[in-house]
Design a protein around this motif. Structure first.
Motif, PDB file in Angstrom:
ATOM      1  N   GLY A  60       0.823  -1.236   0.037  1.00  0.00           N
ATOM      2  CA  GLY A  60      -0.048  -0.053   0.013  1.00  0.00           C
ATOM      3  C   GLY A  60       0.971   1.275   0.143  1.00  0.00           C
ATOM      4  O   GLY A  60       0.484   2.146  -0.916  1.00  0.00           O
ATOM      5  N   VAL A  61       1.894   1.310   0.620  1.00  0.00           N
ATOM      6  CA  VAL A  61       2.868   2.335   0.728  1.00  0.00           C
ATOM      7  C   VAL A  61       3.327   2.613  -0.444  1.00  0.00           C
ATOM      8  O   VAL A  61       3.637   3.674  -0.854  1.00  0.00           O
ATOM      9  CB  VAL A  61       3.850   2.262   2.037  1.00  0.00           C
ATOM     10  N   ARG A  73       1.265   3.837  -3.074  1.00  0.00           N
ATOM     11  CA  ARG A  73       0.540   5.224  -2.974  1.00  0.00           C
ATOM     12  C   ARG A  73       1.768   6.226  -3.554  1.00  0.00           C
ATOM     13  O   ARG A  73       1.292   7.378  -3.758  1.00  0.00           O
ATOM     14  CB  ARG A  73      -0.013   5.424  -1.670  1.00  0.00           C
ATOM     15  N   ASP A 123      -2.662  10.215  -5.473  1.00  0.00           N
ATOM     16  CA  ASP A 123      -3.671   9.208  -5.199  1.00  0.00           C
ATOM     17  C   ASP A 123      -4.815   9.835  -4.569  1.00  0.00           C
ATOM     18  O   ASP A 123      -4.803  10.984  -3.992  1.00  0.00           O
ATOM     19  CB  ASP A 123      -3.000   8.168  -4.398  1.00  0.00           C
ATOM     20  N   SER A 135      -4.105   7.441   7.430  1.00  0.00           N
ATOM     21  CA  SER A 135      -3.220   7.212   6.279  1.00  0.00           C
ATOM     22  C   SER A 135      -2.730   5.760   6.422  1.00  0.00           C
ATOM     23  O   SER A 135      -2.694   5.030   5.291  1.00  0.00           O
ATOM     24  CB  SER A 135      -2.360   8.180   6.102  1.00  0.00           C
ATOM     25  N   TRP A 136      -2.134   5.490   7.439  1.00  0.00           N
ATOM     26  CA  TRP A 136      -1.796   4.112   7.683  1.00  0.00           C
ATOM     27  C   TRP A 136      -2.698   3.089   7.618  1.00  0.00           C
ATOM     28  O   TRP A 136      -2.485   2.167   6.797  1.00  0.00           O
ATOM     29  CB  TRP A 136      -1.123   3.905   8.979  1.00  0.00           C
ATOM     30  N   SER A 172      -3.583   2.858   3.674  1.00  0.00           N
ATOM     31  CA  SER A 172      -2.358   2.047   2.973  1.00  0.00           C
ATOM     32  C   SER A 172      -2.606   0.549   3.311  1.00  0.00           C
ATOM     33  O   SER A 172      -2.110  -0.297   2.479  1.00  0.00           O
ATOM     34  CB  SER A 172      -1.078   2.365   3.603  1.00  0.00           C
ATOM     35  N   GLY A 232      -3.600  -1.784   0.341  1.00  0.00           N
ATOM     36  CA  GLY A 232      -2.456  -2.866   0.224  1.00  0.00           C
ATOM     37  C   GLY A 232      -2.931  -4.355   0.190  1.00  0.00           C
ATOM     38  O   GLY A 232      -2.757  -5.089  -0.697  1.00  0.00           O
TER      39      GLY A 232
END
Length: 96
Positions: free
Chosen positions: A12-13, A16, A22, A32-33, A36, A40
């Protein structure tokens, strides 16, 4: 279980970072985490379905480090589609 979360988060990180602007770029911190991680995991599942199930290449395990490239490709697809859906839901913009 922990391996799946790590693969999902890393994919995911990376995805992005690779997709400019995005649809979730305004989020920060834990939100945000979480995005992600979820993007992901969705990307890893999409990559597995595309490459292993659809094309017959790749690993038999959905969430392992051998499938990270497919997961990142899946994340990229998920982000592009999510951006398109979010923009289409906003409706037409008018300028005055």
């Amino acid at each position: 279980m922990i391996g799946a979360l790590l693969v999902g988060f890393v994919a995911g990180v990376i995805g992005r970072v690779l997709v400019p602007g995005d649809p979730f770029h305004q989020m920060a911190g834990p939100k945000s985490w979480g995005v992600s991680l979820l993007v992901g995991l969705a990307g890893a599942a999409l990559g597995y379905l595309t490459f292993t199930v659809g094309l017959g290449i790749g690993d038999t395990d959905v969430f392992d480090w051998g499938g990270i490239v497919g997961a990142v490709i899946g994340v990229t697809i998920v982000l592009v589609v999510a951006g398109w859906v979010m923009k289409s839901r906003q409706g037409p913009t008018t300028t005055t």
